[in-house]
Scaffold this motif. Structure first.
Motif, PDB file in Angstrom:
ATOM      1  N   ALA A   1      55.706  -8.470 -28.238  1.00  0.00           N
ATOM      2  CA  ALA A   1      55.053  -7.728 -29.319  1.00  0.00           C
ATOM      3  C   ALA A   1      53.605  -7.426 -28.972  1.00  0.00           C
ATOM      4  O   ALA A   1      53.111  -6.314 -29.219  1.00  0.00           O
ATOM      5  CB  ALA A   1      55.133  -8.531 -30.614  1.00  0.00           C
ATOM      6  N   LEU A   2      52.917  -8.384 -28.390  1.00  0.00           N
ATOM      7  CA  LEU A   2      51.522  -8.162 -28.002  1.00  0.00           C
ATOM      8  C   LEU A   2      51.405  -7.102 -26.915  1.00  0.00           C
ATOM      9  O   LEU A   2      50.497  -6.258 -26.947  1.00  0.00           O
ATOM     10  CB  LEU A   2      50.913  -9.484 -27.518  1.00  0.00           C
ATOM     11  CG  LEU A   2      50.645 -10.528 -28.606  1.00  0.00           C
ATOM     12  CD1 LEU A   2      50.336 -11.883 -27.974  1.00  0.00           C
ATOM     13  CD2 LEU A   2      49.492 -10.084 -29.505  1.00  0.00           C
ATOM     14  N   ARG A   3      52.304  -7.130 -25.943  1.00  0.00           N
ATOM     15  CA  ARG A   3      52.253  -6.116 -24.879  1.00  0.00           C
ATOM     16  C   ARG A   3      52.538  -4.735 -25.427  1.00  0.00           C
ATOM     17  O   ARG A   3      51.924  -3.745 -25.014  1.00  0.00           O
ATOM     18  CB  ARG A   3      53.252  -6.481 -23.784  1.00  0.00           C
ATOM     19  CG  ARG A   3      52.879  -7.758 -23.022  1.00  0.00           C
ATOM     20  CD  ARG A   3      53.649  -7.899 -21.716  1.00  0.00           C
ATOM     21  NE  ARG A   3      53.360  -9.153 -21.044  1.00  0.00           N
ATOM     22  CZ  ARG A   3      52.261  -9.416 -20.360  1.00  0.00           C
ATOM     23  NH1 ARG A   3      51.311  -8.474 -20.259  1.00  0.00           N
ATOM     24  NH2 ARG A   3      52.096 -10.588 -19.765  1.00  0.00           N
ATOM     25  N   ASP A   4      53.468  -4.663 -26.368  1.00  0.00           N
ATOM     26  CA  ASP A   4      53.740  -3.367 -26.995  1.00  0.00           C
ATOM     27  C   ASP A   4      52.519  -2.861 -27.747  1.00  0.00           C
ATOM     28  O   ASP A   4      52.179  -1.669 -27.686  1.00  0.00           O
ATOM     29  CB  ASP A   4      54.927  -3.489 -27.962  1.00  0.00           C
ATOM     30  CG  ASP A   4      56.260  -3.598 -27.237  1.00  0.00           C
ATOM     31  OD1 ASP A   4      56.290  -3.314 -26.026  1.00  0.00           O
ATOM     32  OD2 ASP A   4      57.254  -3.992 -27.878  1.00  0.00           O
ATOM     33  N   LEU A   5      51.844  -3.742 -28.457  1.00  0.00           N
ATOM     34  CA  LEU A   5      50.649  -3.353 -29.200  1.00  0.00           C
ATOM     35  C   LEU A   5      49.531  -2.911 -28.264  1.00  0.00           C
ATOM     36  O   LEU A   5      48.706  -2.069 -28.619  1.00  0.00           O
ATOM     37  CB  LEU A   5      50.168  -4.518 -30.066  1.00  0.00           C
ATOM     38  CG  LEU A   5      50.981  -4.786 -31.332  1.00  0.00           C
ATOM     39  CD1 LEU A   5      50.586  -6.118 -31.948  1.00  0.00           C
ATOM     40  CD2 LEU A   5      50.787  -3.650 -32.341  1.00  0.00           C
ATOM     41  N   ALA A   6      49.514  -3.476 -27.063  1.00  0.00           N
ATOM     42  CA  ALA A   6      48.447  -3.141 -26.117  1.00  0.00           C
ATOM     43  C   ALA A   6      48.615  -1.747 -25.527  1.00  0.00           C
ATOM     44  O   ALA A   6      47.625  -1.121 -25.134  1.00  0.00           O
ATOM     45  CB  ALA A   6      48.402  -4.174 -24.993  1.00  0.00           C
ATOM     46  N   VAL A   7      49.871  -1.278 -25.462  1.00  0.00           N
ATOM     47  CA  VAL A   7      50.105   0.011 -24.786  1.00  0.00           C
ATOM     48  C   VAL A   7      50.735   1.064 -25.684  1.00  0.00           C
ATOM     49  O   VAL A   7      50.721   2.247 -25.352  1.00  0.00           O
ATOM     50  CB  VAL A   7      51.013  -0.186 -23.552  1.00  0.00           C
ATOM     51  CG1 VAL A   7      50.353  -1.130 -22.561  1.00  0.00           C
ATOM     52  CG2 VAL A   7      52.385  -0.722 -23.956  1.00  0.00           C
ATOM     53  N   ALA A   8      51.316   0.647 -26.838  1.00  0.00           N
ATOM     54  CA  ALA A   8      52.062   1.595 -27.663  1.00  0.00           C
ATOM     55  C   ALA A   8      51.125   2.502 -28.445  1.00  0.00           C
ATOM     56  O   ALA A   8      50.026   2.083 -28.833  1.00  0.00           O
ATOM     57  CB  ALA A   8      52.977   0.839 -28.633  1.00  0.00           C
TER      58      ALA A   8
END
Length: 296
Positions: A248-255
């Motif tokens: 979820a954090l990685r998605d928030l970082a790039v989404a």
């Protein structure tokens, strides 16, 4: 119960002896390290050496991997009429004791739910067990006299006896003590890679989260190894949730912003469930062992 021997004069053994001294019982202190026994005696915990006649109860305050062999040795020498221990793991020591031919009718497993980050007799306190749960795990063939003496020991130390089945005990401590200790250690180990300027920003929150990681590594390797299956089960669930949180954090970082709400909702759910879980132990006696790093 009028007479007690304590085998192992570390934090827990010496604290038990000090508590008993406060109730008028003078324990006999035995330790593989004679200096540790003498140090405990110097603190007023009891007298060094085995009794001339068997005592009512012997308390085995040694790590889990040594419970069975020490129980066998002390039963053969006739140290006591009945025996208990203070190990934080119950299934494996009891199985090993049976395999060694110990008299389990005269043995009841015990586990005082208390401790400190510090170890050794100098860290001992006579009030360490006050109002703490003290788990008793009698086997099917355990004699009533042994159970009553172990219960009396807990009460003399100011604790609250709680009877549990061995496997249930080990699953419980995996959740409330053993897995949290390993997680705290993993978190604390990340600080080894931190820059000095980063570490200077550390506050009370990090100190609270990593407090129990200060425990003796050798002792905790023994504890975790002795309860490996139950701890692995808890940590498997933690790992699944941690991986999902990382995703979820990685998605928030790039989404793009349109995708952000999904990740935010997942993180909020994780944090909200943490709040609810923490509330379940608010106001209760701390079953996380309050410094279990020093508990055998």
């Amino acid at each position: 119960m009028r007479s007690v021997a304590v085998v192992g004069t570390g934090l827990i053994g010496t604290s038990i002896a000090l508590a008993l001294r406060g109730r008028g019982i003078v324990p006999h202190l035995l330790d593989a390290d004679p200096e540790a026994a003498r140090l405990a005696a110097g603190l007023g915990a009891g007298v060094v050496g085995a009794p001339r006649v068997p005592v009512d109860l012997a308390v085995l305050a040694v790590p889990p991997q040594h419970i069975a062999t020490v129980l066998r040795e002390q039963q053969l020498r006739g140290l006591a009429q009945d025996f208990t221990d203070v190990s934080s793991v119950k299934v494996r020591p009891q199985r090993e004791a049976a395999e060694l031919g110990c008299d389990l009718a005269r043995f009841v497993g015990g586990h005082p739910m208390a401790g400190r980050e510090r170890s050794g007799p100098l860290a001992a306190r006579g009030d360490l067990f006050h109002d703490r749960p003290w788990v008793l795990t009698p086997a099917e063939g355990t004699g009533e006299r042994a159970v009553e003496r172990a219960r009396s020991l807990a009460e003399l130390c100011g604790a609250r006896p709680v009877v549990m089945e061995t496997a249930r005990h080990d699953r419980a401590v995996a959740l409330v003590s053993h897995a949290p200790h390993l997680v705290a250690s993993l978190l604390a180990a990340r600080l080894l890679n931190g820059e000095e300027s980063h570490l200077e920003l550390a506050g009370q929150g990090l100190r609270d989260a990593t407090r129990i990681a200060a425990g003796d590594a050798g002792l905790w390797t023994d504890i975790l190894s002795s309860n490996a299956a139950a701890v692995a089960e808890v940590l498997t669930e933690v790992a699944l949730e941690l991986n999902a949180a990382v995703a979820a954090l990685r998605d928030l970082a790039v989404a793009p912003p349109a995708h952000g709400p999904t990740g935010r909702a997942h993180l909020n759910d994780v944090l909200a469930r943490g709040v609810r879980g923490r509330a379940l132990i608010q106001g209760r006696t701390d079953l996380s062992l309050s410094g279990a790093a020093a508990v055998p």
